[in-house]
Design an enzyme around this catalytic site. Sequence first.
Site, PDB file in Angstrom:
ATOM      1  NE  ARG A 131      -1.457   6.563   1.235  1.00 52.76           N
ATOM      2  CZ  ARG A 131      -1.496   5.592   2.136  1.00 52.76           C
ATOM      3  NH1 ARG A 131      -1.194   5.855   3.390  1.00 52.76           N
ATOM      4  NH2 ARG A 131      -1.859   4.377   1.793  1.00 52.76           N
TER       5      ARG A 131
ATOM      6  CD  GLU B 228     -13.022  -4.998  -2.114  1.00 50.53           C
ATOM      7  OE1 GLU B 228     -11.849  -5.406  -2.274  1.00 50.53           O
ATOM      8  OE2 GLU B 228     -13.936  -5.724  -1.657  1.00 50.53           O
TER       9      GLU B 228
ATOM     10  CG  LEU C  29       9.367 -17.013  -3.626  1.00 51.19           C
ATOM     11  CD1 LEU C  29       9.055 -17.136  -2.132  1.00 51.19           C
ATOM     12  CD2 LEU C  29       9.810 -15.589  -3.952  1.00 51.19           C
TER      13      LEU C  29
ATOM     14  NE  ARG D  25      -4.202   6.751  -7.629  1.00 47.47           N
ATOM     15  CZ  ARG D  25      -4.131   6.462  -6.333  1.00 47.47           C
ATOM     16  NH1 ARG D  25      -3.954   7.403  -5.439  1.00 47.47           N
ATOM     17  NH2 ARG D  25      -4.237   5.212  -5.929  1.00 47.47           N
TER      18      ARG D  25
ATOM     19  CG  ASP E 207      -2.036   1.001   1.122  1.00 48.56           C
ATOM     20  OD1 ASP E 207      -2.321   1.471   0.003  1.00 48.56           O
ATOM     21  OD2 ASP E 207      -2.632   1.342   2.165  1.00 48.56           O
TER      22      ASP E 207
ATOM     23  CG  HIS F  23       0.159   1.874  -9.333  1.00 46.17           C
ATOM     24  ND1 HIS F  23      -0.127   1.547  -8.043  1.00 46.17           N
ATOM     25  CD2 HIS F  23      -0.910   2.589  -9.785  1.00 46.17           C
ATOM     26  CE1 HIS F  23      -1.333   2.030  -7.721  1.00 46.17           C
ATOM     27  NE2 HIS F  23      -1.814   2.662  -8.754  1.00 46.17           N
TER      28      HIS F  23
HETATM   29  C1  FPP Z   1      -1.889   0.148  -3.433  1.00 45.51           C
HETATM   30  O1  FPP Z   1      -1.444   1.485  -3.440  1.00 45.51           O
HETATM   31  C2  FPP Z   1      -1.318  -0.590  -4.560  1.00 45.51           C
HETATM   32  C3  FPP Z   1      -2.021  -1.146  -5.577  1.00 45.51           C
HETATM   33  C4  FPP Z   1      -3.487  -1.066  -5.692  1.00 45.51           C
HETATM   34  C5  FPP Z   1      -1.372  -1.834  -6.700  1.00 45.51           C
HETATM   35  C6  FPP Z   1      -0.127  -2.574  -6.349  1.00 45.51           C
HETATM   36  C7  FPP Z   1       0.548  -2.948  -7.605  1.00 45.51           C
HETATM   37  C8  FPP Z   1       1.876  -2.910  -7.815  1.00 45.51           C
HETATM   38  C9  FPP Z   1       2.893  -2.572  -6.799  1.00 45.51           C
HETATM   39  C10 FPP Z   1       2.396  -3.304  -9.129  1.00 45.51           C
HETATM   40  C11 FPP Z   1       2.191  -4.776  -9.261  1.00 45.51           C
HETATM   41  C12 FPP Z   1       3.208  -5.395 -10.053  1.00 45.51           C
HETATM   42  C13 FPP Z   1       3.536  -6.687  -9.961  1.00 45.51           C
HETATM   43  C14 FPP Z   1       4.535  -7.221 -10.880  1.00 45.51           C
HETATM   44  C15 FPP Z   1       2.929  -7.603  -8.965  1.00 45.51           C
HETATM   45  P1  FPP Z   1      -2.542   2.643  -3.552  1.00 45.51           P
HETATM   46  O2  FPP Z   1      -2.694   2.996  -4.983  1.00 45.51           O
HETATM   47  O3  FPP Z   1      -3.798   2.222  -2.866  1.00 45.51           O
HETATM   48  O4  FPP Z   1      -1.831   3.794  -2.760  1.00 45.51           O
HETATM   49  P2  FPP Z   1      -2.531   4.976  -1.926  1.00 45.51           P
HETATM   50  O5  FPP Z   1      -3.289   4.314  -0.809  1.00 45.51           O
HETATM   51  O6  FPP Z   1      -1.354   5.762  -1.440  1.00 45.51           O
HETATM   52  O7  FPP Z   1      -3.401   5.730  -2.882  1.00 45.51           O
END
Ligand code: FPP
Length: 248
Positions: free
Chosen positions: A26, A69, A133, A35, A22, A39
């Site tokens: 931010r 969600e 793994l 945003r 998470d 990611h």
């Molecule tokens: C939450 O941060 C994160 C996600 C919804 C996506 C996570 C995805 C990745 C890290 C990339 C995935 C890649 C692979 C290869 C698995 P948020 O957007 O909710 O952050 P915020 O709460 O600060 O807005």
Amino acid sequence: MKTVSERLDKNNIPKHIAIIMDGNGRWAAKHGKPRIMGHENGVESVRSVVEGAGEIGVKHLTLYAFSTENWDRPKKEVDALMGLLVHAIEAETDELNKNNVRLSVIGNVAIMPEEVRHKLNGCIDALKNNSGLNLVLALSYSGQWDIVNAVKHLVADVQQNKITQETINNELFQNYLSTAKMPAPELLIRTSGEYRISNFLLWQIAYSELHFTNKLWPDFRKQDLFEAIIDYQNRERRFGKTSEQLTS
Ligand code: FPP
């Protein structure tokens, strides 16, 4: 002073670690970026923790990459996340293979875009003979979806007389969950300073140790994973028993 990896007890490494990644949004806001850049930088963290988990002998690493969600986010962000996923899978397959990593997916993958499913299946297939793994991506996943899905299959098996109602217990039920072939996670990590489970592995974390860190996911690296494991190693896992029962 000992380094973080020297402080790790190599004889007490969790077999299964689950992570709620998470704080990407931010992180992006903090750096004045869109945003999706959060990611994108989060992928580097994925790379680092996968490498770290493999190095110390973790068997299963489950990453909450896209929740049920998350489909409700703006279409632009959902599309960008799907694109990022396809790109990361393609770019990382060779490296994962070199590191003997297997890939699996849990979640309602049937509703993912065809291209993502195709690429995922290709990567799963390419890595299927690896013995290191097991990297588990939770995609289009929620704990409630997992439980309802398990109930549907369980009821079908009762109706077809494959099992009887009387034989249903915790052990049997968990065989219907998407994590059936894995032990429950001993450790669940959540980044970004939020203290929530957000519909992740609800059944499976009944006795998991929880580790929360303020670090935003794109800043999280394998050293942070090792710190979380050291924190876990200092806990006493009682599973409802008393401390005295555990030592006697
Ligand atoms: C939450 O941060 C994160 C996600 C919804 C996506 C996570 C995805 C990745 C890290 C990339 C995935 C890649 C692979 C290869 C698995 P948020 O957007 O909710 O952050 P915020 O709460 O600060 O807005």
